[in-house]
Design a protein around this motif. Structure first.
Motif, PDB file in Angstrom:
ATOM      1  N   GLN A 224      -0.952  -2.782  -9.204  1.00 41.83           N
ATOM      2  CA  GLN A 224       0.372  -2.493  -8.646  1.00 41.83           C
ATOM      3  C   GLN A 224       0.498  -3.087  -7.242  1.00 41.83           C
ATOM      4  OE1 GLN A 224       0.707   1.776  -8.775  1.00 41.83           O
ATOM      5  NE2 GLN A 224       1.251   1.817 -10.958  1.00 41.83           N
ATOM      6  N   ALA A 225      -0.561  -2.984  -6.467  1.00 40.04           N
ATOM      7  CA  ALA A 225      -0.556  -3.532  -5.109  1.00 40.04           C
ATOM      8  C   ALA A 225      -0.362  -5.043  -5.143  1.00 40.04           C
ATOM      9  CB  ALA A 225      -1.839  -3.173  -4.379  1.00 40.04           C
ATOM     10  N   ARG A 226      -1.059  -5.713  -6.055  1.00 38.38           N
ATOM     11  CA  ARG A 226      -0.932  -7.169  -6.184  1.00 38.38           C
ATOM     12  C   ARG A 226       0.511  -7.555  -6.497  1.00 38.38           C
ATOM     13  NH1 ARG A 226      -0.172 -10.643  -9.752  1.00 38.38           N
ATOM     14  NH2 ARG A 226      -0.409  -9.231 -11.509  1.00 38.38           N
ATOM     15  N   ARG A 227       1.125  -6.837  -7.433  1.00 34.74           N
ATOM     16  CA  ARG A 227       2.526  -7.133  -7.785  1.00 34.74           C
ATOM     17  C   ARG A 227       3.459  -6.891  -6.593  1.00 34.74           C
ATOM     18  NH1 ARG A 227       1.266  -4.515 -12.808  1.00 34.74           N
ATOM     19  NH2 ARG A 227       2.351  -2.652 -12.064  1.00 34.74           N
ATOM     20  N   GLU A 228       3.227  -5.785  -5.871  1.00 36.24           N
ATOM     21  CA  GLU A 228       4.066  -5.474  -4.710  1.00 36.24           C
ATOM     22  C   GLU A 228       3.925  -6.530  -3.617  1.00 36.24           C
ATOM     23  OE1 GLU A 228       6.412  -3.260  -4.214  1.00 36.24           O
ATOM     24  OE2 GLU A 228       6.123  -2.320  -6.159  1.00 36.24           O
ATOM     25  N   MET A 229       2.709  -7.056  -3.427  1.00 32.09           N
ATOM     26  CA  MET A 229       2.492  -8.096  -2.419  1.00 32.09           C
ATOM     27  C   MET A 229       3.288  -9.345  -2.764  1.00 32.09           C
ATOM     28  SD  MET A 229      -1.525  -8.067  -1.428  1.00 32.09           S
ATOM     29  CE  MET A 229      -2.314  -7.071  -2.675  1.00 32.09           C
ATOM     30  N   GLU A 230       3.326  -9.667  -4.041  1.00 30.68           N
ATOM     31  CA  GLU A 230       4.010 -10.881  -4.479  1.00 30.68           C
ATOM     32  C   GLU A 230       5.528 -10.727  -4.455  1.00 30.68           C
ATOM     33  OE1 GLU A 230       2.358 -11.642  -8.318  1.00 30.68           O
ATOM     34  OE2 GLU A 230       0.433 -12.312  -7.494  1.00 30.68           O
ATOM     35  N   THR A 231       6.034  -9.580  -4.896  1.00 30.90           N
ATOM     36  CA  THR A 231       7.482  -9.416  -5.024  1.00 30.90           C
ATOM     37  C   THR A 231       8.136  -8.868  -3.760  1.00 30.90           C
ATOM     38  OG1 THR A 231       7.256  -7.210  -6.003  1.00 30.90           O
ATOM     39  CG2 THR A 231       7.348  -9.075  -7.525  1.00 30.90           C
ATOM     40  N   GLY A 232       7.463  -7.950  -3.074  1.00 30.48           N
ATOM     41  CA  GLY A 232       8.075  -7.312  -1.908  1.00 30.48           C
ATOM     42  C   GLY A 232       7.793  -7.993  -0.596  1.00 30.48           C
ATOM     43  N   ARG A 233       6.727  -8.787  -0.548  1.00 26.15           N
ATOM     44  CA  ARG A 233       6.268  -9.477   0.662  1.00 26.15           C
ATOM     45  C   ARG A 233       6.486  -8.625   1.927  1.00 26.15           C
ATOM     46  NH1 ARG A 233       2.468 -13.023   2.237  1.00 26.15           N
ATOM     47  NH2 ARG A 233       3.032 -13.834   4.256  1.00 26.15           N
ATOM     48  N   PRO A 234       5.653  -7.572   2.076  1.00 21.51           N
ATOM     49  CA  PRO A 234       5.795  -6.685   3.239  1.00 21.51           C
ATOM     50  C   PRO A 234       5.392  -7.376   4.538  1.00 21.51           C
ATOM     51  CG  PRO A 234       3.782  -6.192   2.065  1.00 21.51           C
ATOM     52  CD  PRO A 234       4.509  -7.219   1.244  1.00 21.51           C
ATOM     53  N   ASP A 235       5.849  -6.780   5.643  1.00 17.97           N
ATOM     54  CA  ASP A 235       5.428  -7.237   6.967  1.00 17.97           C
ATOM     55  C   ASP A 235       4.128  -6.555   7.376  1.00 17.97           C
ATOM     56  OD1 ASP A 235       7.837  -8.735   7.403  1.00 17.97           O
ATOM     57  OD2 ASP A 235       8.857  -6.844   7.866  1.00 17.97           O
ATOM     58  N   PHE A 236       3.853  -5.416   6.723  1.00 17.17           N
ATOM     59  CA  PHE A 236       2.708  -4.585   7.080  1.00 17.17           C
ATOM     60  C   PHE A 236       2.378  -3.674   5.896  1.00 17.17           C
ATOM     61  CE2 PHE A 236       0.884  -0.660   8.666  1.00 17.17           C
ATOM     62  CZ  PHE A 236      -0.201  -1.166   9.371  1.00 17.17           C
ATOM     63  N   ALA A 237       1.129  -3.188   5.831  1.00 20.41           N
ATOM     64  CA  ALA A 237       0.740  -2.266   4.752  1.00 20.41           C
ATOM     65  C   ALA A 237      -0.231  -1.202   5.245  1.00 20.41           C
ATOM     66  CB  ALA A 237       0.104  -3.034   3.591  1.00 20.41           C
ATOM     67  N   PHE A 238      -0.104  -0.006   4.661  1.00 20.82           N
ATOM     68  CA  PHE A 238      -1.085   1.064   4.786  1.00 20.82           C
ATOM     69  C   PHE A 238      -1.880   1.052   3.487  1.00 20.82           C
ATOM     70  CE2 PHE A 238       2.250   2.802   7.614  1.00 20.82           C
ATOM     71  CZ  PHE A 238       1.481   3.051   8.737  1.00 20.82           C
ATOM     72  N   VAL A 239      -3.216   1.036   3.563  1.00 17.80           N
ATOM     73  CA  VAL A 239      -4.041   0.907   2.363  1.00 17.80           C
ATOM     74  C   VAL A 239      -5.143   1.961   2.338  1.00 17.80           C
ATOM     75  CG1 VAL A 239      -5.543  -0.643   1.025  1.00 17.80           C
ATOM     76  CG2 VAL A 239      -3.618  -1.593   2.313  1.00 17.80           C
ATOM     77  N   ASP A 240      -5.146   2.766   1.271  1.00 14.74           N
ATOM     78  CA  ASP A 240      -6.242   3.705   1.032  1.00 14.74           C
ATOM     79  C   ASP A 240      -7.391   2.915   0.407  1.00 14.74           C
ATOM     80  OD1 ASP A 240      -7.784   5.977   0.650  1.00 14.74           O
ATOM     81  OD2 ASP A 240      -6.576   6.777  -0.976  1.00 14.74           O
ATOM     82  N   ILE A 241      -8.614   3.335   0.633  1.00 12.45           N
ATOM     83  CA  ILE A 241      -9.766   2.626   0.071  1.00 12.45           C
ATOM     84  C   ILE A 241      -9.958   2.959  -1.394  1.00 12.45           C
ATOM     85  CG2 ILE A 241     -12.289   2.426   0.131  1.00 12.45           C
ATOM     86  CD1 ILE A 241     -12.128   2.692   3.155  1.00 12.45           C
ATOM     87  N   HIS A 242      -9.881   4.243  -1.738  1.00  9.29           N
ATOM     88  CA  HIS A 242     -10.134   4.667  -3.114  1.00  9.29           C
ATOM     89  C   HIS A 242      -8.808   4.872  -3.833  1.00  9.29           C
ATOM     90  CE1 HIS A 242     -11.854   6.461  -6.599  1.00  9.29           C
ATOM     91  NE2 HIS A 242     -13.063   6.364  -6.096  1.00  9.29           N
ATOM     92  N   LEU A 243      -8.554   4.014  -4.835  1.00 10.23           N
ATOM     93  CA  LEU A 243      -7.311   4.060  -5.593  1.00 10.23           C
ATOM     94  C   LEU A 243      -7.580   4.554  -7.013  1.00 10.23           C
ATOM     95  CD1 LEU A 243      -5.952   0.616  -4.352  1.00 10.23           C
ATOM     96  CD2 LEU A 243      -5.425   2.889  -3.458  1.00 10.23           C
ATOM     97  N   GLN A 244      -6.553   4.568  -7.852  1.00  9.87           N
ATOM     98  CA  GLN A 244      -6.719   5.042  -9.229  1.00  9.87           C
ATOM     99  C   GLN A 244      -7.774   4.251  -9.996  1.00  9.87           C
ATOM    100  OE1 GLN A 244      -2.747   4.770 -10.866  1.00  9.87           O
ATOM    101  NE2 GLN A 244      -2.382   6.962 -10.544  1.00  9.87           N
ATOM    102  N   ASP A 245      -7.916   2.979  -9.672  1.00 13.35           N
ATOM    103  CA  ASP A 245      -8.890   2.147 -10.386  1.00 13.35           C
ATOM    104  C   ASP A 245     -10.202   1.999  -9.614  1.00 13.35           C
ATOM    105  OD1 ASP A 245      -7.571   0.638  -8.458  1.00 13.35           O
ATOM    106  OD2 ASP A 245      -7.294  -1.111  -9.728  1.00 13.35           O
ATOM    107  N   GLY A 246     -10.482   2.959  -8.742  1.00 15.39           N
ATOM    108  CA  GLY A 246     -11.752   2.973  -8.018  1.00 15.39           C
ATOM    109  C   GLY A 246     -11.606   2.533  -6.574  1.00 15.39           C
ATOM    110  N   PRO A 247     -12.727   2.193  -5.946  1.00 17.28           N
ATOM    111  CA  PRO A 247     -12.691   1.813  -4.529  1.00 17.28           C
ATOM    112  C   PRO A 247     -12.202   0.378  -4.339  1.00 17.28           C
ATOM    113  CG  PRO A 247     -14.936   1.788  -5.316  1.00 17.28           C
ATOM    114  CD  PRO A 247     -14.080   2.275  -6.462  1.00 17.28           C
ATOM    115  N   THR A 248     -11.008   0.102  -4.846  1.00 14.26           N
ATOM    116  CA  THR A 248     -10.466  -1.258  -4.839  1.00 14.26           C
ATOM    117  C   THR A 248      -9.573  -1.552  -3.634  1.00 14.26           C
ATOM    118  OG1 THR A 248      -8.622  -0.546  -6.222  1.00 14.26           O
ATOM    119  CG2 THR A 248     -10.557  -1.441  -7.365  1.00 14.26           C
ATOM    120  N   GLY A 249      -9.343  -0.564  -2.787  1.00 14.58           N
ATOM    121  CA  GLY A 249      -8.499  -0.777  -1.620  1.00 14.58           C
ATOM    122  C   GLY A 249      -9.035  -1.863  -0.693  1.00 14.58           C
ATOM    123  N   ILE A 250     -10.342  -2.017  -0.642  1.00 16.59           N
ATOM    124  CA  ILE A 250     -10.935  -3.065   0.204  1.00 16.59           C
ATOM    125  C   ILE A 250     -10.532  -4.443  -0.327  1.00 16.59           C
ATOM    126  CG2 ILE A 250     -13.110  -4.115   0.960  1.00 16.59           C
ATOM    127  CD1 ILE A 250     -14.205  -1.174   1.035  1.00 16.59           C
TER     128      ILE A 250
END
Length: 141
Positions: free
Chosen positions: A36-62
Protein backbone atom coordinates in the motif's frame (compact mmCIF):
# COMPACT_ATOMS: atom_id res chain seq x y z
CA UNK A 1 2.51 20.05 2.76
CA UNK A 2 1.26 16.71 1.42
CA UNK A 3 1.85 13.96 4.01
CA UNK A 4 1.69 10.17 3.71
CA UNK A 5 1.10 8.08 6.84
CA UNK A 6 2.44 4.51 6.93
CA UNK A 7 1.00 2.91 10.07
CA UNK A 8 -0.71 -0.45 10.60
CA UNK A 9 -2.56 0.52 13.79
CA UNK A 10 -5.66 2.21 12.37
CA UNK A 11 -6.47 4.20 15.51
CA UNK A 12 -2.96 5.69 15.60
CA UNK A 13 -3.10 6.38 11.85
CA UNK A 14 -6.43 8.21 12.19
CA UNK A 15 -5.16 10.18 15.20
CA UNK A 16 -2.03 11.22 13.30
CA UNK A 17 -4.12 12.08 10.23
CA UNK A 18 -6.25 14.37 12.39
CA UNK A 19 -3.15 16.09 13.82
CA UNK A 20 -1.67 16.59 10.35
CA UNK A 21 -4.90 18.09 9.02
CA UNK A 22 -5.41 20.33 12.09
CA UNK A 23 -1.91 21.68 11.45
CA UNK A 24 -3.07 22.75 7.98
CA UNK A 25 -1.51 19.95 5.92
CA UNK A 26 -3.08 17.43 3.54
CA UNK A 27 -2.86 13.67 4.06
CA UNK A 28 -2.29 12.10 0.64
CA UNK A 29 -2.84 8.56 1.86
CA UNK A 30 -2.72 5.99 4.61
CA UNK A 31 -0.85 2.73 4.16
CA UNK A 32 -0.91 -0.28 6.47
CA UNK A 33 1.67 -2.44 4.65
CA UNK A 34 4.60 -2.04 2.27
CA UNK A 35 2.56 -2.67 -0.90
CA UNK A 36 0.00 0.00 0.00
CA UNK A 37 2.86 2.36 0.82
CA UNK A 38 4.49 1.71 -2.56
CA UNK A 39 1.23 2.51 -4.37
CA UNK A 40 0.72 5.68 -2.29
CA UNK A 41 4.27 6.85 -3.07
CA UNK A 42 3.64 6.46 -6.78
CA UNK A 43 0.14 7.94 -6.97
CA UNK A 44 0.10 10.52 -4.16
CA UNK A 45 3.72 11.72 -4.37
CA UNK A 46 3.84 13.15 -0.82
CA UNK A 47 6.14 15.94 0.30
CA UNK A 48 6.79 14.09 3.55
CA UNK A 49 5.92 10.79 5.31
CA UNK A 50 5.54 9.34 8.79
CA UNK A 51 6.61 5.66 8.75
CA UNK A 52 6.13 2.97 11.38
CA UNK A 53 8.76 0.21 11.32
CA UNK A 54 6.48 -2.76 11.94
CA UNK A 55 3.60 -2.96 9.46
CA UNK A 56 0.96 -5.60 8.67
CA UNK A 57 3.46 -7.48 6.52
CA UNK A 58 6.21 -7.42 9.15
CA UNK A 59 9.12 -5.09 9.85
CA UNK A 60 8.95 -3.64 6.34
CA UNK A 61 8.80 0.03 7.32
CA UNK A 62 12.58 0.28 6.94
CA UNK A 63 12.26 -0.83 3.29
CA UNK A 64 9.46 1.69 2.78
CA UNK A 65 11.74 4.35 4.25
CA UNK A 66 14.62 3.43 1.98
CA UNK A 67 12.28 3.70 -1.03
CA UNK A 68 11.10 7.12 0.14
CA UNK A 69 14.72 8.24 0.47
CA UNK A 70 15.50 6.99 -3.07
CA UNK A 71 12.57 9.08 -4.33
CA UNK A 72 13.87 12.13 -2.46
CA UNK A 73 10.89 12.23 -0.09
CA UNK A 74 11.86 13.18 3.48
CA UNK A 75 10.35 11.13 6.30
CA UNK A 76 10.62 10.23 9.96
CA UNK A 77 10.09 6.90 11.64
CA UNK A 78 7.33 6.66 14.25
CA UNK A 79 8.04 3.55 16.29
CA UNK A 80 7.66 1.96 19.69
CA UNK A 81 11.24 0.73 19.45
CA UNK A 82 13.56 3.21 17.79
CA UNK A 83 16.51 0.94 18.64
CA UNK A 84 15.42 -1.18 15.64
CA UNK A 85 16.24 1.66 13.28
CA UNK A 86 19.46 0.95 11.34
CA UNK A 87 22.54 2.98 12.20
CA UNK A 88 22.19 5.00 8.97
CA UNK A 89 18.52 5.72 9.82
CA UNK A 90 17.66 4.38 6.33
CA UNK A 91 17.70 7.94 5.05
CA UNK A 92 15.17 9.24 7.60
CA UNK A 93 15.40 12.74 9.07
CA UNK A 94 14.85 11.20 12.50
CA UNK A 95 12.37 9.34 14.66
CA UNK A 96 9.49 9.91 17.04
CA UNK A 97 9.12 7.28 19.72
CA UNK A 98 5.73 5.78 20.58
CA UNK A 99 3.85 6.45 22.68
CA UNK A 100 4.04 10.10 21.77
CA UNK A 101 1.96 12.98 23.06
CA UNK A 102 -0.19 15.00 20.70
CA UNK A 103 1.73 18.11 21.74
CA UNK A 104 5.02 16.37 20.98
CA UNK A 105 3.74 15.29 17.56
CA UNK A 106 2.44 18.80 16.84
CA UNK A 107 5.84 20.31 17.71
CA UNK A 108 7.62 17.73 15.56
CA UNK A 109 5.28 18.43 12.64
CA UNK A 110 5.91 22.19 12.94
CA UNK A 111 9.66 21.59 12.85
CA UNK A 112 9.42 19.12 9.96
CA UNK A 113 7.26 21.57 7.97
CA UNK A 114 9.97 24.19 8.36
CA UNK A 115 12.70 21.80 7.24
CA UNK A 116 10.71 20.59 4.20
CA UNK A 117 10.06 24.25 3.29
CA UNK A 118 13.82 24.89 3.38
CA UNK A 119 14.03 26.74 6.71
CA UNK A 120 16.95 25.13 8.50
CA UNK A 121 16.93 27.69 11.34
CA UNK A 122 14.07 26.01 13.25
CA UNK A 123 14.96 24.40 16.58
CA UNK A 124 14.09 20.67 16.77
CA UNK A 125 11.64 19.68 19.52
CA UNK A 126 12.52 17.17 22.25
CA UNK A 127 9.97 14.73 20.77
CA UNK A 128 12.06 14.27 17.61
CA UNK A 129 15.30 12.28 17.66
CA UNK A 130 17.33 13.57 14.73
CA UNK A 131 19.31 11.08 12.66
CA UNK A 132 22.25 13.49 12.35
CA UNK A 133 22.52 13.75 16.14
CA UNK A 134 22.38 9.98 16.65
CA UNK A 135 25.01 9.39 13.99
CA UNK A 136 27.19 12.09 15.57
CA UNK A 137 27.06 10.18 18.86
CA UNK A 138 24.86 12.54 20.89
CA UNK A 139 22.97 10.86 23.74
CA UNK A 140 19.27 11.18 24.51
CA UNK A 141 17.57 10.76 27.85
Amino acid sequence: MKVMIVEDEMLLAMELESEVEMAGHQVTGLAMNSEQARREMETGRPDFAFVDIHLQDGPTGIDVGRNLAKMGIPYVFVSGNIKKIPADFAGALGAIEKPYTMNGMKNALTYISSIVAGDESAEPPASLVLADDVMAGKKYA
